[in-house]
Design a protein around this motif. Structure first.
Motif, PDB file in Angstrom:
ATOM      1  N   LEU A   1       5.732   1.506 -11.530  1.00 61.17           N
ATOM      2  CA  LEU A   1       7.098   2.205 -12.274  1.00 61.17           C
ATOM      3  C   LEU A   1       6.192   1.991 -13.938  1.00 61.17           C
ATOM      4  N   HIS A   2       5.875   0.226 -14.088  1.00 60.78           N
ATOM      5  CA  HIS A   2       5.686   0.399 -14.766  1.00 60.78           C
ATOM      6  C   HIS A   2       4.837   1.000 -15.138  1.00 60.78           C
ATOM      7  N   LEU A   3       3.646   1.258 -15.000  1.00 59.63           N
ATOM      8  CA  LEU A   3       2.236   1.827 -15.120  1.00 59.63           C
ATOM      9  C   LEU A   3       2.799   3.161 -15.420  1.00 59.63           C
ATOM     10  N   VAL A   4       3.233   4.074 -14.539  1.00 56.20           N
ATOM     11  CA  VAL A   4       4.021   5.443 -14.695  1.00 56.20           C
ATOM     12  C   VAL A   4       4.809   5.635 -15.803  1.00 56.20           C
ATOM     13  N   ARG A   5       5.542   4.593 -16.590  1.00 59.09           N
ATOM     14  CA  ARG A   5       6.102   4.654 -17.770  1.00 59.09           C
ATOM     15  C   ARG A   5       5.383   4.645 -19.187  1.00 59.09           C
ATOM     16  N   LEU A   6       4.101   4.257 -18.882  1.00 64.91           N
ATOM     17  CA  LEU A   6       3.090   3.634 -20.118  1.00 64.91           C
ATOM     18  C   LEU A   6       2.406   4.991 -20.303  1.00 64.91           C
TER      19      LEU A   6
ATOM     20  N   LEU B   1       0.862  -0.974  -0.445  1.00 67.79           N
ATOM     21  CA  LEU B   1      -0.095   0.375   0.047  1.00 67.79           C
ATOM     22  C   LEU B   1       0.706   1.763  -0.463  1.00 67.79           C
ATOM     23  N   SER B   2       1.879   1.348   1.258  1.00 62.55           N
ATOM     24  CA  SER B   2       2.439   2.476   0.909  1.00 62.55           C
ATOM     25  C   SER B   2       3.495   2.949  -0.386  1.00 62.55           C
ATOM     26  N   VAL B   3       3.966   1.697  -0.754  1.00 57.24           N
ATOM     27  CA  VAL B   3       4.814   1.665  -2.583  1.00 57.24           C
ATOM     28  C   VAL B   3       3.681   2.461  -3.048  1.00 57.24           C
ATOM     29  N   ALA B   4       2.409   2.437  -4.025  1.00 56.33           N
ATOM     30  CA  ALA B   4       1.643   2.061  -4.310  1.00 56.33           C
ATOM     31  C   ALA B   4       1.724   4.139  -4.414  1.00 56.33           C
ATOM     32  N   TYR B   5       1.947   4.295  -2.341  1.00 58.25           N
ATOM     33  CA  TYR B   5       0.747   5.779  -2.330  1.00 58.25           C
ATOM     34  C   TYR B   5       2.044   6.913  -2.324  1.00 58.25           C
ATOM     35  N   GLU B   6       3.584   6.309  -2.591  1.00 59.55           N
ATOM     36  CA  GLU B   6       4.284   6.844  -3.295  1.00 59.55           C
ATOM     37  C   GLU B   6       4.487   7.258  -3.938  1.00 59.55           C
ATOM     38  N   VAL B   7       4.420   6.228  -5.060  1.00 59.89           N
ATOM     39  CA  VAL B   7       4.504   6.540  -6.207  1.00 59.89           C
ATOM     40  C   VAL B   7       3.775   7.667  -7.244  1.00 59.89           C
ATOM     41  N   PHE B   8       2.277   6.876  -6.261  1.00 60.68           N
ATOM     42  CA  PHE B   8       0.718   7.532  -7.418  1.00 60.68           C
ATOM     43  C   PHE B   8       0.717   8.792  -6.964  1.00 60.68           C
ATOM     44  N   ALA B   9       1.114   9.096  -5.308  1.00 58.62           N
ATOM     45  CA  ALA B   9       0.359  10.171  -4.425  1.00 58.62           C
ATOM     46  C   ALA B   9       1.300  11.753  -4.806  1.00 58.62           C
ATOM     47  N   SER B  10       2.393  11.729  -4.986  1.00 56.93           N
ATOM     48  CA  SER B  10       2.957  13.039  -5.651  1.00 56.93           C
ATOM     49  C   SER B  10       4.183  13.119  -6.442  1.00 56.93           C
ATOM     50  N   ALA B  11       3.879  14.337  -7.061  1.00 58.41           N
ATOM     51  CA  ALA B  11       5.166  13.993  -8.290  1.00 58.41           C
ATOM     52  C   ALA B  11       6.439  14.222  -7.519  1.00 58.41           C
ATOM     53  N   PRO B  12       7.563  13.936  -8.268  1.00 61.99           N
ATOM     54  CA  PRO B  12       9.226  14.151  -7.463  1.00 61.99           C
ATOM     55  C   PRO B  12       9.142  15.342  -8.258  1.00 61.99           C
ATOM     56  N   ASP B  13       9.805  16.321  -7.514  1.00 66.62           N
ATOM     57  CA  ASP B  13       9.776  18.157  -8.057  1.00 66.62           C
ATOM     58  C   ASP B  13      10.031  18.335  -9.230  1.00 66.62           C
ATOM     59  N   ALA B  14      11.179  17.559 -10.003  1.00 63.21           N
ATOM     60  CA  ALA B  14      11.291  17.393 -11.163  1.00 63.21           C
ATOM     61  C   ALA B  14      10.772  17.059 -12.668  1.00 63.21           C
ATOM     62  N   VAL B  15       9.507  16.645 -11.845  1.00 58.39           N
ATOM     63  CA  VAL B  15       8.233  16.036 -13.164  1.00 58.39           C
ATOM     64  C   VAL B  15       7.359  17.463 -13.479  1.00 58.39           C
TER      65      VAL B  15
ATOM     66  N   ASN C   1      11.892   6.676 -14.966  1.00 60.50           N
ATOM     67  CA  ASN C   1      12.789   7.022 -14.592  1.00 60.50           C
ATOM     68  C   ASN C   1      14.038   8.294 -13.388  1.00 60.50           C
ATOM     69  N   THR C   2      12.954   9.259 -13.337  1.00 63.26           N
ATOM     70  CA  THR C   2      13.441   9.899 -12.591  1.00 63.26           C
ATOM     71  C   THR C   2      12.440   9.582 -11.215  1.00 63.26           C
ATOM     72  N   VAL C   3      10.787   9.761 -11.219  1.00 61.03           N
ATOM     73  CA  VAL C   3      10.288   8.229  -9.989  1.00 61.03           C
ATOM     74  C   VAL C   3      11.690   7.899  -9.737  1.00 61.03           C
TER      75      VAL C   3
END
Length: 322
Positions: free
Chosen positions: A164-169, A17-31, A177-179
């Motif tokens: 990360l695969h979903l973000v890549r798609l 759950l925390s993995v998914a929330y970390e990836v999708f809840a906030s974008a990196p500053d560089a994005v 890669n930035t994430v």
């Protein structure tokens, strides 16, 4: 990229759950692109391990989400909660992309979303999944399986791979890669559909091949041999092979092939170069040789791999020839 619903209930595994929330809840500053609107969907307060979480929306709103993520849950010996199963089924029928992490596959299977499809889950539970849901083709040997609108992952670290695969798609390789860099994880354990390329990486920097490996990576377009590497390292071929086995866990030729395949993946994802040009740029010689090694290692042909990782980006890019 639309809304991401993390479908939760009592007994969810907090790591996935925390993995998914970390990836999708906030974008990196560089994005600098619109990011996901991620939220927890469940019934009031839910328990995940030793944590108690307040949900943002009820499960009845799950069909309104663009992507639904079902984290793993602990008690696979009993049927998944009926309200969760029904909400996930309704979301998929409404057009949502549905992905499970780890044992979340049992929820998707109970909803009938995996019938006639290939799927995976944590290796320790693949036999149970196959036995309980015989209409599902369970593959215990992959990190994740992408069936388009339905995706499943193996356990723990593979949950990150699928996210990360979903973000890549959705956003392309560069942003994924930035994430990954922000999260300090490998940017891409490749494939998604079959075999996955695991690049042997030295555990430390102060090893006998510290200068050789970067030198090789910068010259992948050359037809390098083990003798070339040994000469560069001022070692005998036998001595070099011994060091390679100690540092990377594999042979010089296998390590070199892995680097060539990974470079080919990068070029297929980010350029419009022909397969012939990529074969030359990666030192594979001919398109036939590249296709043979790529298909055997990654599990899909180069052209199929390219379509997987370029189609969504191309559909968002209105420029002619994009």
């Amino acid at each position: 990229m639309g809304s991401v619903a993390l479908a939760v209930t009592d007994g969810m595994l907090h790591y996935e759950l925390s993995v998914a929330y970390e990836v999708f809840a906030s974008a990196p500053d560089a994005v600098r692109v619109p990011w996901y609107d991620a939220a927890l969907y469940g019934s009031g307060t839910v328990r995940a391990g030793r944590f108690h979480l307040e949900t943002d929306h009820g499960l009845d709103r799950l069909p309104q989400a663009d992507t639904v993520i079902v984290p793993g849950w602990a008690d696979i010996d009993v049927d998944p909660p009926a309200d969760l199963v029904e909400a996930v089924r309704a979301a998929h029928e409404a057009g949502a992309r549905v992905a499970s992490l780890c044992t979340g596959a049992f929820v998707l299977a109970a909803a009938g979303l995996l019938d006639g499809r290939r799927a995976t889950t944590h290796w320790a539970h693949t036999r149970e999944l196959a036995a309980r849901y015989p209409r599902v083709t369970v593959d215990p040997d992959v990190l994740y399986v992408d069936n388009g609108s339905v995706l499943t992952s193996a356990g723990k670290a593979a949950a990150m791979d699928l996210c990360l695969h979903l973000v890549r798609l959705d956003h392309g390789s560069a942003i994924a890669n930035t994430v990954a860099r922000r999260l300090v994880v490998p940017p891409h354990r490749a494939g998604g559909q079959a075999q996955f390329v695991t690049a042997p990486v030295p555990a430390r920097d102060d090893h006998p091949l510290a200068e050789l490996l970067p030198w090789v990576v910068e010259r992948l377009d050359h037809a390098l041999t083990v003798e070339d590497l040994a000469r560069r390292a001022n070692m005998s071929s036998r001595h070099l092979s011994r060091h390679f086995r100690s540092v990377t866990g594999t042979t010089p030729l296998r390590w070199l092939l892995t680097q060539r395949i990974r470079r080919a993946q990068e070029l297929l994802e980010t350029t419009g170069d022909s397969v012939d040009a990529i074969a030359a740029a990666t030192g594979m010689g001919t398109a036939t040789s590249l296709r043979r090694h790529f298909n055997r290692t990654v599990g899909v042909p180069p052209d199929t791999y390219r379509r997987t990782f370029r189609s969504s980006r191309d559909s968002r890019d209105p420029r002619p020839g994009a």
